[in-house]
Scaffold this motif. Structure first.
Motif, PDB file in Angstrom:
ATOM      1  N   ILE A 170       0.858  -1.183   0.000  1.00 11.22           N
ATOM      2  CA  ILE A 170       0.000   0.000   0.000  1.00 11.22           C
ATOM      3  C   ILE A 170       0.896   1.235   0.000  1.00 11.22           C
ATOM      4  O   ILE A 170       1.651   1.467   0.929  1.00 11.22           O
ATOM      5  N   ILE A 171       0.772   2.032  -1.075  1.00 15.11           N
ATOM      6  CA  ILE A 171       1.596   3.240  -1.170  1.00 15.11           C
ATOM      7  C   ILE A 171       0.775   4.511  -0.947  1.00 15.11           C
ATOM      8  O   ILE A 171       1.339   5.567  -0.685  1.00 15.11           O
ATOM      9  N   HIS A 172      -0.542   4.404  -1.063  1.00 11.14           N
ATOM     10  CA  HIS A 172      -1.410   5.556  -0.784  1.00 11.14           C
ATOM     11  C   HIS A 172      -2.750   5.042  -0.273  1.00 11.14           C
ATOM     12  O   HIS A 172      -3.425   4.272  -0.957  1.00 11.14           O
ATOM     13  N   GLY A 173      -3.110   5.461   0.926  1.00 10.81           N
ATOM     14  CA  GLY A 173      -4.371   5.051   1.511  1.00 10.81           C
ATOM     15  C   GLY A 173      -5.461   6.078   1.265  1.00 10.81           C
ATOM     16  O   GLY A 173      -5.182   7.264   1.068  1.00 10.81           O
ATOM     17  N   ALA A 174      -6.690   5.629   1.279  1.00  8.49           N
ATOM     18  CA  ALA A 174      -7.825   6.529   1.076  1.00  8.49           C
ATOM     19  C   ALA A 174      -7.800   7.630   2.135  1.00  8.49           C
ATOM     20  O   ALA A 174      -7.647   7.360   3.322  1.00  8.49           O
ATOM     21  N   GLY A 175      -7.907   8.858   1.684  1.00 10.83           N
ATOM     22  CA  GLY A 175      -7.917   9.999   2.591  1.00 10.83           C
ATOM     23  C   GLY A 175      -6.560  10.409   3.120  1.00 10.83           C
ATOM     24  O   GLY A 175      -6.468  11.322   3.951  1.00 10.83           O
ATOM     25  N   GLN A 176      -5.506   9.748   2.679  1.00  8.88           N
ATOM     26  CA  GLN A 176      -4.163  10.084   3.170  1.00  8.88           C
ATOM     27  C   GLN A 176      -3.760  11.468   2.669  1.00  8.88           C
ATOM     28  O   GLN A 176      -3.771  11.721   1.465  1.00  8.88           O
ATOM     29  N   PRO A 177      -3.422  12.382   3.580  1.00  7.70           N
ATOM     30  CA  PRO A 177      -3.078  13.741   3.148  1.00  7.70           C
ATOM     31  C   PRO A 177      -1.707  13.794   2.472  1.00  7.70           C
ATOM     32  O   PRO A 177      -0.811  13.027   2.785  1.00  7.70           O
ATOM     33  N   MET A 178      -1.600  14.728   1.534  1.00  7.31           N
ATOM     34  CA  MET A 178      -0.328  14.966   0.862  1.00  7.31           C
ATOM     35  C   MET A 178       0.112  16.395   1.161  1.00  7.31           C
ATOM     36  O   MET A 178      -0.711  17.279   1.365  1.00  7.31           O
ATOM     37  N   LYS A 179       1.414  16.590   1.177  1.00  4.47           N
ATOM     38  CA  LYS A 179       1.998  17.909   1.434  1.00  4.47           C
ATOM     39  C   LYS A 179       2.644  18.435   0.163  1.00  4.47           C
ATOM     40  O   LYS A 179       2.967  17.664  -0.739  1.00  4.47           O
ATOM     41  N   ALA A 180       2.860  19.737   0.147  1.00  6.13           N
ATOM     42  CA  ALA A 180       3.568  20.340  -0.983  1.00  6.13           C
ATOM     43  C   ALA A 180       5.004  19.824  -0.991  1.00  6.13           C
ATOM     44  O   ALA A 180       5.667  19.792   0.048  1.00  6.13           O
ATOM     45  N   TYR A 181       5.469  19.411  -2.155  1.00  2.00           N
ATOM     46  CA  TYR A 181       6.837  18.923  -2.304  1.00  2.00           C
ATOM     47  C   TYR A 181       7.761  20.120  -2.476  1.00  2.00           C
ATOM     48  O   TYR A 181       7.570  20.939  -3.382  1.00  2.00           O
TER      49      TYR A 181
END
Length: 194
Positions: A170-181
């Motif tokens: 699992i590399i991305h979960g539902a609702g997982q927040p992302m930040k500005a790179y």
């Protein structure tokens, strides 16, 4: 020389060497930075020219696949151009586990469990560090929203994955927040290059 003193010093030396070896192994396992930078693909360059804040990132949800064969890092998503970059990592011992020759090429896909869509991950670059192999991968035309759940899956002929219900890493979960790179100076120079 006193045998008791020699034995004590020898024992302390052996314990010290074991501690150093264990700490060194932990350091190598946790070193996830190799090839985790943003690769200047055509889509990344186009997105950067339109919007310097087009890139998002987070740490992959899981650190290691269920069977321990591979891991991932460097999850970077370009929302404007719908491009995902991720770095897969596997140990040299994977060749032994799968009964194949060293440096055999594996393929990867990214599976969106929500839409049941499988995307081909194209290798951009290969690297080695310590006993690990790294593959910088790119997936195009992938849309990530709040419901998206993504799995990275390693493939080798018809031998792996073994079980059909093995969903991968699992590399991305539902609702997982992302930040500005945050782009480094080297990233910006590469993205501006013609």
């Amino acid at each position: 020389m006193n045998i008791a003193k020699f034995t004590k010093n020898f024992f302390i030396l052996i314990v010290g060497m074991l501690v150093v070896a264990i700490l060194g192994r932990i350091y190598m396992m946790e070193d996830n930075d190799h090839l985790s930078y943003l690769f200047a693909t055509d889509n990344a360059k186009a997105a950067y020219s339109e919007n310097e804040a087009a890139f998002l990132y987070h740490k992959p949800t899981d650190n290691l696949s269920n069977d321990g064969y591979y891991s991932a890092n460097g999850f970077i998503y370009n929302a404007d151009k719908k491009e995902l970059q991720i770095t897969a990592r596997y140990n040299d011992s994977l060749y032994v586990y799968l009964g194949t020759e060293d440096k055999t090429e594996f393929t990867f896909t990214v599976f969106d469990k929500t839409t049941e869509t499988e995307y081909e991950a194209v290798k951009l670059q290969f690297g080695e560090k310590y006993m690990y192999n790294y593959e910088k991968l790119v997936v195009e035309d992938i849309e990530i929203n709040d419901d998206t759940e993504l799995y990275l899956i390693l493939h080798f002929e018809d031998k792996y994955p073994v079980e059909e219900d093995d969903e991968g890493l699992i590399i991305h979960g539902a609702g997982q927040p992302m930040k500005a790179y945050k782009l480094s100076k080297a990233d910006k120079e590469a993205l501006k290059a013609e």
